[in-house]
Write an enzyme that holds these catalytic residues in place. Structure first.
Site, short mmCIF file in Angstrom:
data_model
loop_
_atom_site.label_atom_id
_atom_site.label_comp_id
_atom_site.label_asym_id
_atom_site.label_seq_id
_atom_site.Cartn_x
_atom_site.Cartn_y
_atom_site.Cartn_z
N SER A 252 -3.95 2.80 -8.09
CA SER A 252 -3.99 3.87 -7.09
C SER A 252 -2.66 4.04 -6.37
CB SER A 252 -5.08 3.54 -6.07
OG SER A 252 -4.98 4.39 -4.95
N GLY A 253 -2.44 5.25 -5.86
CA GLY A 253 -1.30 5.52 -5.00
C GLY A 253 -1.59 5.14 -3.56
N ASP A 254 -2.80 4.66 -3.28
CA ASP A 254 -3.15 4.23 -1.93
C ASP A 254 -4.04 2.99 -2.05
OD1 ASP A 254 -3.69 4.22 0.89
OD2 ASP A 254 -3.22 6.35 0.95
N ASP A 255 -4.79 2.66 -1.01
CA ASP A 255 -5.59 1.44 -1.05
C ASP A 255 -6.59 1.47 -2.22
OD1 ASP A 255 -4.34 0.67 1.38
OD2 ASP A 255 -5.81 1.86 2.50
#
Ligand SMILES: *[C@@H]1O[C@H](CO)[C@@H](O)[C@H](O)[C@H]1NC(C)=O
Ligand SMILES: *[C@@H]1O[C@H](CO)[C@@H](O)[C@H](O)[C@H]1NC(C)=O
Ligand SMILES: *[C@@H]1O[C@H](CO)[C@@H](O)[C@H](O)[C@H]1NC(C)=O
Ligand SMILES: *[C@@H]1O[C@H](CO)[C@@H](O)[C@H](O)[C@H]1NC(C)=O
Ligand SMILES: *[C@@H]1O[C@H](CO)[C@@H](O)[C@H](O)[C@H]1NC(C)=O
Ligand SMILES: *[C@@H]1O[C@H](CO)[C@@H](O)[C@H](O)[C@H]1NC(C)=O
Ligand SMILES: *[C@@H]1O[C@H](CO)[C@@H](O)[C@H](O)[C@H]1NC(C)=O
Ligand SMILES: *[C@@H]1O[C@H](CO)[C@@H](O)[C@H](O)[C@H]1NC(C)=O
Ligand SMILES: *[C@@H]1O[C@H](CO)[C@@H](O)[C@H](O)[C@H]1NC(C)=O
Length: 471
Positions: A252-255
């Site tokens: 993912s590009g985040d959490d």
């Protein structure tokens, strides 16, 4: 005697069966049955193509999905229904689910989210957030949405749901969004949810968002987004209770997982915590975010979170607590054990000054309570900073216990390995040695991990079947 009679009978059945199959073959492909595990099976079954769907990747099937669910919702209290998505590329806008319902994706089925904004209805802001995260306007409904439902299953033999997020990522980065981007799956005010054995790719924003819901089983999800795209959190349990997340692989590009419960004064007012959550056998790649984030929106409280057998291959941190003055609420009774980590900026990270508020109306006296945080049995390699633990001045993060941790540093590791302010707790058998605020104990300590099971862990899955002419 009994057995020979049985043989004669079964021989007749086989012959009749062969005759039937031969006849059937002339008309259409043989109907096949596949089995899958679910919290409940359904009496009725239908194919998406029964409602005029076309799986060419270009024709919009929003109407077919809506008609299918509308029709099958009439059977909710007559044994329930399953909708089978056959092989093909099924373009669609947002559609809603119903109760006592299963959406089953064939392994070669791909649900494609349309990039035509007119196919995405708007919903009002979530009460515990006050406003949307991306802009002042409303929120786009998620691709697969449901509210006030009971007993919903979304599963498949690893079929795919593609959010085709590129359109939204560009618009978000250019600041052109007035309304908040859609998610792939969102279920609100619902009970008894299963989401399993699917591949979810390229969400416009978060992937899976259960909110104000309970009794949730999430298993076997492969979630993939490019690592540089904005806000593509994997799974975000938000003001939910009794959740089990197992065997997921998330890039993912985040959490990878972000546990939440509402934003500042809105979250405090709604006051629904996320509690009784177990996360096990998670594998995460998230170079710019956390493997498991707690917050930053945690104003309804987060408690009783258990994590075990967590693997991160390249992540900014393992578990990260994110909060701020104005959030109120709490993060407490957090237990994580058996983490295997490689290439991490921080192993442990707590941030008391996350900032970001829904509006200036937040209460600066609303301090979060962070207490009873337990991490143990951690092996980490190629680490830049072992821990950065920033509590809040006059509101220290308390009851931190970290035991049995071996951290091997990266070539370019920072000199100050444990950077701690406004935290209180202990460490035991931790290398490199922790900060003075978390003193190493003379007698070995094994930090706590609960021995009981959550109710959601005792929910048994049954074997259901789905047949179509396509399998
Ligand atoms: C998911 O798939 C695995 C492997 O095929 C299977 O063992 C498991 O029962 C499935 N679980 C669910 C909830 O669909
Ligand atoms: C889904 O349900 C919500 C709430 O009832 C409604 O506002 C929305 O328009 C529905 N979406 C679709 C696609 O029908
Ligand atoms: C943005 O949303 C707000 C609130 O719904 C609305 O008043 C405004 O007209 C919208 N602006 C645009 C450019 O659509
Ligand atoms: C859904 O449930 C919530 C919480 O119980 C309630 O406030 C809301 O009115 C319900 N919505 C519908 C459409 O039934
Ligand atoms: C599901 O599909 C994804 C993407 O193709 C793949 O990486 C993953 O290994 C598959 N999972 C299973 C259990 O087959
Ligand atoms: C969750 O499931 C349990 C066991 O089936 C049930 O007793 C409980 O009421 C459910 N929770 C909610 C909030 O519906
Ligand atoms: C170690 O981490 C650095 C980033 O800090 C990365 O560039 C490098 O490839 C990693 N080395 C290994 C062996 O994984
Ligand atoms: C310490 O952690 C290692 C690695 O996770 C594990 O093998 C070992 O059993 C742990 N020891 C104790 C006392 O918990
Ligand atoms: C330690 O953390 C503080 C924030 O609490 C930061 O300002 C400071 O730069 C860090 N120190 C080092 C040496 O990394």
């Amino acid at each position: 005697m009994v057995s020979s009679k049985f043989h004669v009978a079964s021989a007749i059945i086989v012959v009749l069966g062969l005759l039937f199959l031969t006849a059937a073959e002339c008309r259409k492909p043989i109907s096949n049955t596949v089995k899958y595990s679910a919290i409940n099976c359904r009496k009725h079954s239908a194919l998406l193509t029964d409602f005029g769907a076309v799986g060419d990747g270009e024709t919009s099937n929003t109407k077919a999905f809506k008609e299918a669910v509308g029709h099958l919702s009439q059977l909710a209290y007559d044994g329930g229904a399953q909708l089978i998505v056959p092989p093909g590329r099924w373009l669609t806008g947002s559609f809603n689910l119903t109760s006592h319902f299963t959406l089953f994706l064939h392994k070669d089925a791909v649900i494609l989210a349309t990039q035509d904004e007119s196919e995405w209805p708007h919903l009002p802001a979530l009460p515990s957030y006050g406003k949307g995260r991306d802009g002042p306007g409303e929120r786009f409904s998620s691709l697969i949405f449901g509210t006030n439902l009971t007993d919903v299953v979304i599963t498949g033999h690893n079929g795919t749901i593609d959010g085709q997020g590129a359109y939204w990522w560009v618009k978000f980065k250019q600041g052109l969004l007035n309304s908040t981007r859609p998610y792939v799956i969102e279920l609100m005010y619902s009970d008894q949810i299963q989401i399993s054995n699917l591949t979810l790719v390229n969400s416009p924003s978060w992937f899976v968002h259960p909110i104000y819901s309970s009794n949730i089983t999430i298993q076997g999800l492969t979630i993939l987004a490019p690592i540089e795209v904005p806000n593509t959190d994997g799974i975000n349990p938000d003001s939910c209770s009794q959740i089990r997340i197992e065997d997921c692989y998330i890039v993912s590009g985040d959490d990878c997982i972000a546990v939440k419960s509402g934003f500042d004064e809105y979250g405090i007012k709604v006051g629904i915590p996320t509690e009784h959550l177990v996360i096990r056998r998670l594998t995460c790649i998230s170079p710019s975010s956390a493997t498991i984030a707690l917050g930053s929106e945690m104003s309804g409280g987060i408690r009783d979170v258990r994590g075990e057998d967590i693997t991160a291959i390249d992540a900014e941190s393992s578990v990260r607590i994110k909060t701020a003055v104005g959030r109120g609420g709490y993060v407490k009774d957090i237990y994580v054990r058996r983490m295997t980590l490689k290439t991490m900026k921080y192993v442990f990270w707590m941030t008391g000054s996350y900032g970001s508020h829904p509006d200036p109306g937040f209460d600066p006296k609303a301090l979060p309570e962070i207490t009873n945080i337990n991490y143990k049995q951690v092996v980490a390699e190629n680490v830049t900073i072992s821990a950065r633990l920033d509590g809040i001045h006059d509101d220290p993060f308390k009851g931190i216990c970290i035991s049995n941790v071996t951290i091997t540093l990266a070539e370019k590791a920072k000199k100050l390995q444990w950077n701690c302010t406004d935290v209180e707790g202990i460490t035991s058998n931790v290398t490199p040695k922790a900060c003075d605020l978390l003193p190493e104990q003379k007698e070995a300590v094994d930090c706590a991990f609960p021995e009981d099971r959550l109710a959601i862990e005792d929910v048994e899955l049954v074997t259901c079947s789905a047949s179509t002419p396509f399998f």
